[in-house]
Design a protein around this motif. Sequence first.
Motif, mmCIF file in Angstrom:
data_model
loop_
_atom_site.group_PDB
_atom_site.id
_atom_site.type_symbol
_atom_site.label_atom_id
_atom_site.label_comp_id
_atom_site.label_asym_id
_atom_site.label_seq_id
_atom_site.Cartn_x
_atom_site.Cartn_y
_atom_site.Cartn_z
ATOM 1 N N ALA A 1 0.866 -1.185 0.000
ATOM 2 C CA ALA A 1 0.000 0.000 0.000
ATOM 3 C C ALA A 1 0.901 1.233 0.000
ATOM 4 C CB ALA A 1 -0.883 0.005 1.245
ATOM 5 N N PRO A 2 0.509 2.323 -0.649
ATOM 6 C CA PRO A 2 -0.703 2.557 -1.426
ATOM 7 C C PRO A 2 -0.777 1.649 -2.660
ATOM 8 C CG PRO A 2 0.510 4.611 -1.020
ATOM 9 C CD PRO A 2 1.388 3.515 -0.595
ATOM 10 N N TYR A 3 -1.995 1.148 -2.928
ATOM 11 C CA TYR A 3 -2.203 0.245 -4.064
ATOM 12 C C TYR A 3 -3.330 0.775 -4.940
ATOM 13 C CZ TYR A 3 -5.469 -1.021 -0.380
ATOM 14 O OH TYR A 3 -6.384 -0.944 0.626
ATOM 15 N N VAL B 1 -3.220 -8.896 2.465
ATOM 16 C CA VAL B 1 -2.410 -8.491 3.611
ATOM 17 C C VAL B 1 -1.565 -7.304 3.159
ATOM 18 C CG1 VAL B 1 -0.642 -9.199 5.273
ATOM 19 C CG2 VAL B 1 -2.363 -10.857 4.494
ATOM 20 N N ASP B 2 -1.813 -6.153 3.779
ATOM 21 C CA ASP B 2 -1.145 -4.927 3.340
ATOM 22 C C ASP B 2 0.246 -4.770 3.938
ATOM 23 O OD1 ASP B 2 -3.431 -4.331 2.021
ATOM 24 O OD2 ASP B 2 -4.030 -2.645 3.294
ATOM 25 N N VAL B 3 1.143 -4.281 3.106
ATOM 26 C CA VAL B 3 2.440 -3.824 3.584
ATOM 27 C C VAL B 3 2.425 -2.324 3.324
ATOM 28 C CG1 VAL B 3 4.908 -3.826 3.069
ATOM 29 C CG2 VAL B 3 3.660 -5.977 3.195
ATOM 30 N N VAL B 4 2.298 -1.544 4.406
ATOM 31 C CA VAL B 4 2.085 -0.104 4.223
ATOM 32 C C VAL B 4 3.416 0.635 4.103
ATOM 33 C CG1 VAL B 4 1.025 1.974 5.200
ATOM 34 C CG2 VAL B 4 -0.086 -0.250 5.487
ATOM 35 N N THR B 5 3.545 1.423 3.048
ATOM 36 C CA THR B 5 4.738 2.239 2.848
ATOM 37 C C THR B 5 4.335 3.706 2.911
ATOM 38 O OG1 THR B 5 4.456 2.362 0.462
ATOM 39 C CG2 THR B 5 5.738 0.502 1.309
ATOM 40 N N ASP B 6 5.322 4.590 3.030
ATOM 41 C CA ASP B 6 4.993 6.015 3.047
ATOM 42 C C ASP B 6 6.049 6.821 2.308
ATOM 43 O OD1 ASP B 6 7.164 6.376 4.732
ATOM 44 O OD2 ASP B 6 5.956 6.426 6.553
ATOM 45 N N GLU B 7 5.904 8.138 2.401
ATOM 46 C CA GLU B 7 6.775 9.042 1.655
ATOM 47 C C GLU B 7 8.241 8.930 2.076
ATOM 48 O OE1 GLU B 7 4.290 9.712 3.617
ATOM 49 O OE2 GLU B 7 4.761 11.280 5.067
ATOM 50 N N TYR C 1 7.687 5.365 -0.992
ATOM 51 C CA TYR C 1 6.641 4.334 -1.161
ATOM 52 C C TYR C 1 7.195 2.985 -1.628
ATOM 53 C CZ TYR C 1 3.926 8.644 -1.031
ATOM 54 O OH TYR C 1 3.427 9.868 -0.680
ATOM 55 N N LEU C 2 8.473 2.730 -1.332
ATOM 56 C CA LEU C 2 9.054 1.421 -1.677
ATOM 57 C C LEU C 2 9.005 0.517 -0.454
ATOM 58 C CD1 LEU C 2 12.217 2.586 -3.669
ATOM 59 C CD2 LEU C 2 10.088 1.667 -4.622
ATOM 60 N N ALA C 3 8.670 -0.746 -0.665
ATOM 61 C CA ALA C 3 8.637 -1.715 0.434
ATOM 62 C C ALA C 3 9.967 -2.456 0.480
ATOM 63 C CB ALA C 3 7.496 -2.704 0.222
ATOM 64 N N SER C 4 10.386 -2.836 1.687
ATOM 65 C CA SER C 4 11.625 -3.603 1.822
ATOM 66 C C SER C 4 11.284 -5.084 1.970
ATOM 67 C CB SER C 4 12.385 -3.136 3.062
ATOM 68 O OG SER C 4 11.619 -3.442 4.212
ATOM 69 N N VAL C 5 12.288 -5.924 1.761
ATOM 70 C CA VAL C 5 12.097 -7.370 1.938
ATOM 71 C C VAL C 5 11.683 -7.665 3.382
ATOM 72 C CG1 VAL C 5 13.301 -9.581 1.979
ATOM 73 C CG2 VAL C 5 13.641 -8.024 0.051
ATOM 74 N N GLU C 6 12.247 -6.921 4.330
ATOM 75 C CA GLU C 6 11.909 -7.136 5.753
ATOM 76 C C GLU C 6 10.414 -6.896 5.989
ATOM 77 O OE1 GLU C 6 14.584 -5.229 4.712
ATOM 78 O OE2 GLU C 6 15.885 -6.964 5.065
ATOM 79 N N GLN C 7 9.909 -5.838 5.389
ATOM 80 C CA GLN C 7 8.477 -5.551 5.551
ATOM 81 C C GLN C 7 7.619 -6.656 4.939
ATOM 82 O OE1 GLN C 7 8.639 -1.509 3.754
ATOM 83 N NE2 GLN C 7 7.053 -1.038 5.267
ATOM 84 N N LEU C 8 8.041 -7.129 3.767
ATOM 85 C CA LEU C 8 7.278 -8.180 3.091
ATOM 86 C C LEU C 8 7.312 -9.452 3.933
ATOM 87 C CD1 LEU C 8 8.541 -7.602 -0.569
ATOM 88 C CD2 LEU C 8 6.335 -6.922 0.365
#
Length: 402
Positions: free
Chosen positions: A126-128, A144-150, A154-161
């Motif tokens: 997310a944002p999606y 199942v959301d992985v929320v990212t921010d500014e 807005y990139l997700a890391s492997v740890e978050q996933l």
Amino acid sequence: MPTRPRISARISAISESATLAVDAKAKAMKAAGRPVIGFGAGEPDFPTPGYIVEAAIEAARDPRFHKYTPAGGLPELKKAIAAKTLRDSGLAVEASQVLVTNGGKQAVYEAFATLLDPGDEVVVVAPYWTTYPEAIKLAGGVQVDVVTDESTGYLASVEQLEAARTERTKVLLFVSPSNPTGAVYSREETEAIGRWAAEHGLWVVTDEIYEHLVYGGAEFTSIATAVPELGDRVVVLNGVAKTYAMTGWRVGWLIGPSDVVKAATNLQSHATSNVSNVAQMAALAAVSGDLSAVAEMRTAFDRRRQAMVRMLNEIPGVFCPEPKGAFYAYPTVKELLGKELRGRRPQSSAELAELILEEAEVAVVPGEAFGTPGYFRLSYALGDNDLAEGVSRLGKLLSEAR
Ligand SMILES: Cc1ncc(COP(=O)(O)O)c(C=O)c1O
């Protein structure tokens, strides 16, 4: 008499497309004579290139195309899509691994319907884009959301996933360039995410519809090619809408392993059958031709992108990381929430967007539509003058917030 609900639970759970709703409201205000500037639409403002339109006209005159054709797509188009995929992403596929769909949207629905059993989890960053949750839900899947921010662009890391993964996780949805944020994963980041998915036996559904719209130093990387370890657990979604300014023609496609494509084709054969042959022949001209039309659009989008981001970042209380792809800016407006503005105190980005539409006659899509309240999505696929006028109206209004 037992009262049964008129609308099924499954379908009444589907919400209206927020992006289309904003667009419809802006268009209605415009029709009523108000000078609304709309940043809502997710489509290029250019007409479809002439040679593509000509191919459609020719097809409409040919009786062969007045009949049903194979549900999975015209063989010549499937072959051309396979060749285009090799050219643009280096992914070698057979024509039999291509399913031609009614726009990228149908490919999204069919991918999830084909892969998910009830309870299967899909990891979504997310944002999606607004359509994914509905397609996943309708297929019985659990998002199942992985929320990212500014702060990370807005990139997700492997740890978050990894933190979102459970025993029920079946699919990772990977979208780069992203709608709504314009985020683009680098090759290294894409490889790391793909390897993580492969290591845990996950499927990857990758939406590559914005592959040709990247700017500055950003490069598009297809996760399907970058991570061969994913093997036959990748489904690629794509279409002609954004690359060739063909949103209204409704041609997209799904590429995957043959069992998935065969199953999805069975579904489509009962749902919609073949995509309109005239539109398929237009798509054939598009994907068989060169990329000069999209190169021209990209130059215009890049200019507008830079202008928009600069102007947005000049507005007090607004911060917009630089979008690297697609044609959207995704600024945060969190600092403005709860402040007094024209006698009101909007508490959410949805309320603020409504106030902006009424007071500044500017339409933006609130972050609520993309799973992250506190943000706006603005499309920069509109003319330079409208863009400057719209963002400047936005700036004038928001500067009054106290
Ligand atoms: C990320 C993404 N995927 C897929 C689509 C579907 O496009 P279409 O159904 O018009 O081909 C869109 C359209 O907005 C999109 O933004």
